[in-house]
Design an enzyme around this catalytic site. Structure first.
Site: not given
Ligand code: MOS
Length: 745
Positions: A470, A645, A711-712
């Protein structure tokens, strides 16, 4: 662990392997497959928020030029095994989600009620404008604030409160704070609109180009919905223009496109409008959170109480980890958390950017800051005094935790010590200056994945897995893993993804791709090494006076060669190994998953965000002036994409902190700001240079590559850092996101 991946020096730090394809437009996204005989589907949406459709007049639309078919609940073929969810959901639809064109029930404003198919996109749009609907309207409820006290949860819902030690201990603490925080609806809004292009081959076989974060999970949803075997459903997602969670499920529009393409017996493309991106592919649900923190005067937490209240739709229950962080982030003997969701006449929310944990971290990390001021202890020092050395929730050791190191890196870089900690004490020209910090944490896990590898006689390597990217840079990171294990320059490696017929890869979500798939890529490369070792074991070049047969552990794999570890001048190129054995290629496939041993550990990635803000005293404008982010995400596999990121998380974090808010007009249950003019996201001018730092120490337990997840944690805790900086600048504590100027003047 068979390779020395942890210590491997990166042989080169490649740019994004797909960067050129993306910037030149060669990369194909799901709406860009312009196939022969292509038809176009446009969804018509309901204009009421609750009730039922009493009449649908499609006559005029059917007569419009180019219109081939119109599908509604009145004529839709039944979908034999409808299952739209990866999430085990409850509610009136029995966990099956919104069954598009299933019946005439309206659950929310903007619900798809018809699909108009035409030979051009413009004709489909025009046809859709001619569909007329009549409703039996019922009183809807979209106002969370108003409804929350009277609302009943969906039938069958049960909530388990979490309790460690005693409940509500904070109330009796020598120093305490108690506050309520609000996070509004936020919408993923990736640049790329959700799109599906469907090609049926006969009645039983289908190829679907879909915007999805989970190629295999979308394949499974389609298999289940249409009762098709795996080999008859191919899902292709070569590129994704941002997801943030909105593509974690198979939504009704994808099923609608499948129904439509079958009906007209031609390929069909369906692209959501920006408006429909607000109602058809989820969003972050709003949440009210109450936090109570109690501490001793020297700053030891004695009690945390965290209650969250959020919403779902009337047809599905969606829950997420809003209160989780409060259970395990800090060493505290008494913790109470509770969480409830109530239904509204809106579409089902879903995971979005750091999902519930990001919502929760805004409250918890703001509350910690409030407590720090109440105690007159530095906010960073307060976190260190409550640092958890073992996991307080499960009482097990960490697989690795280097948050202290991350705190140190970040604090040093931003000059945390040099600020004047007193609120309203710092200025630059007219602007008030504030510094703030917030931490992030997210579970580091490893799922199951398969990867295949093919070493060619020309020395190039092809690695494959059915995963989508993504934007995180998965292809680049996987190329880097293969390069490190095999000792092949990344320019000679191709990582192929995006097709469900490749070996099954993980869903890209929850910060797990690198850990899960990177391990599979590592393992399949080790498998190739083993095969190469077998082929060279009797090769005389490696013989010494005492050794006549070499084993894998006697060898190293570097610069495209198998070499003797004890004397690296004794080497043979991969190409020569293959040639000498009359092979054109060497293949391996491996399934890779975590070990049972992992259960004995708690595994988390950590971040800390330090921000400097400028607040204008007259206009209330907040500018994020400086951002330093430090992460403990284990071994950094690909530094450039890892940095990207974190930068992406900061951009999302600036949006969450200062701009993003979905607004519904409760009179109609309809969105007010469902476009990019009114739903504000950060633009370049809103984003300063982002400084990123990595502890970059491998996790020795989680997987063979030592990587946790990124990511988070890039987003989790960021909004609190901004809110805390705004407090430092102004002395005003803003507990309601977004922090817009009206809240500061
Ligand atoms: Mo993410 S919210 O797991 O795409």
């Amino acid at each position: 662990m068979e390779s020395n991946f942890f210590d491997a020096a990166f042989i080169d730090g490649p740019d994004r392997v797909d960067g050129k394809a993306k910037v030149t437009g060669a990369a194909k996204f799901s709406a860009e497959f312009d196939l022969p005989r292509l038809t176009y589907g446009v969804l018509v949406a309901s204009t009421i928020a609750k009730g039922s459709i009493t009449a649908l007049d499609t006559k005029e639309a059917e007569k419009a030029p180019g219109v081939l078919a119109i599908i509604t609940h009145l004529n839709s073929p039944k979908v034999p095994g409808y299952d739209a969810g990866a999430n085990p959901v409850k509610g009136p639809t029995g966990g099956k989600g919104l069954q598009v064109f299933g019946d005439n029930t309206i659950y929310f404003n903007g619900q798809p009620i018809a699909l108009v198919i035409a030979d051009t996109f413009e004709r489909a749009v025009y046809g859709a404008s001619l569909v007329k609907s009549q409703y039996k309207k019922e009183d809807h409820q979209t106002n969370f604030e108003e409804f929350k006290n009277t609302a009943a949860p969906l039938e069958g819902q049960r909530y388990n409160d979490y309790k460690r030690g005693e409940g509500d201990v904070y109330k009796y603490a020598p120093v305490k704070i108690e506050a309520e925080y609000f996070v509004p609806i936020e919408v993923h809004n990736p640049m790329e609109l959700h799109a599906t292009t469907v090609v049926w081959e006969g009645e039983e076989k289908v190829k679907v180009y879909d915007k999805t974060q989970g190629i295999k999970s979308t394949q499974r949803s389609i298999m289940q919905a249409f009762k098709l075997p795996e080999e008859n459903v191919q899902v292709i997602t070569q590129f994704v223009g941002g997801g943030f969670g909105s593509a974690l499920r198979t939504w009704p529009h994808t099923i609608a496109a499948l129904i439509g393409a079958k009906k007209v017996n031609k390929p069909l493309k369906l692209v959501l409008t920006r408006e429909q991106m607000f109602t058809m592919v989820g969003y972050r649900p709003q949440a009210i959170q109450k936090i109570g923190l109690g501490a001793t005067p020297d700053g030891k937490l004695t009690g945390i109480t965290h209650e969250a209240f959020s919403h779902t739709s009337y047809y599905e229950e969606f829950t997420e980890g809003i209160v989780n962080m409060s259970r395990f982030m800090y060493a505290c003997p008494n913790v109470l958390t509770s969480y409830k969701v109530i239904p509204l006449n809106v579409s089902t929310p879903t995971w979005m950017r750091g999902p519930g944990e990001a919502t929760g971290a805004f409250a918890l990390e703001s509350a910690l800051d409030e407590l720090a001021y109440a105690l007159n202890i530095d906010p960073l020092e307060l976190r260190l005094r409550n640092y958890a050395e073992t996991d307080p929730q499960r009482n097990v050791p960490y697989s690795s935790k280097f948050l202290k190191e991350a705190y140190q890196l970040g604090a040093d870089r931003i000059g945390w010590k040099d600020r004047n900690p007193k609120p309203r004490s710092m200025k630059e020209g007219d602007w008030m200056v504030g510094y703030g910090m917030g931490s992030g944490v997210f579970g580091a896990s490893r799922g199951t994945a398969k990867a295949s590898a093919r070493l060619n006689v020309d020395g190039t390597l092809l690695v494959q897995s059915a995963v989508s990217d993504i934007g995180a840079g998965t292809a680049t990171a996987m190329t880097q893993v293969a390069a490190n294990v095999m000792g092949i320059p990344s320019k000679n490696i191709t990582f192929e993804l995006g097709d469900s017929s490749l070996p099954p890869g993980p869903t890209q979500g929850g910060s797990t791709t690198t850990s899960t798939l990177g391990s599979a890529v590592h393992d399949v490369c080790v498998s190739l090494q083993r095969k190469l070792a077998e082929l060279v074991k009797d090769n005389s070049i490696f013989h010494t006076t005492n050794v006549h047969t070499v084993k894998l552990e006697d060898l190293v794999f570097e610069n495209g060669h198998v070499a003797l570890a004890s004397d690296r001048t004794k080497k043979i190129s991969y190409a020569d190994v293959l040639k000498q054995n009359s092979l054109t290629q060497l293949e391996a496939i491996e399934e890779s998953k975590g070990s049972e041993d992992m259960r004995k550990y708690a595994a988390y990635s950590y971040s800390v965000h330090f921000v400097k803000v400028l607040v204008h005293p007259v206009t209330g404008v907040v500018k994020v002036d400086r951002v330093v982010m430090a992460a403990d995400a284990g071994k950094i596999v690909s530094e450039k994409t890892a940095e990207s990121q974190l930068i992406g998380g900061a951009v999302g974090g600036i949006g969450m902190a200062l701009m993003e808010e979905g607004v519904i007009d409760h009179r109609y249950g309809r969105w007010v700001n469902n476009n990019f003019a009114d739903y504000h996201v950060p633009v370049h001018a809103d984003v300063p240079h982002i400084e990123t730092l990595f502890v970059n120490k491998p996790d020795p337990i989680l997987n063979p590559i030592g990587a946790k997840g990124m990511g988070e944690i890039a987003l989790i805790g960021f909004a609190a850092a901004v809110a805390n900086a705004v407090y430092h600048a102004t002395g005003k504590r803003i507990r309601q996101l977004p922090i817009t100027p009206d809240k500061l003047i």
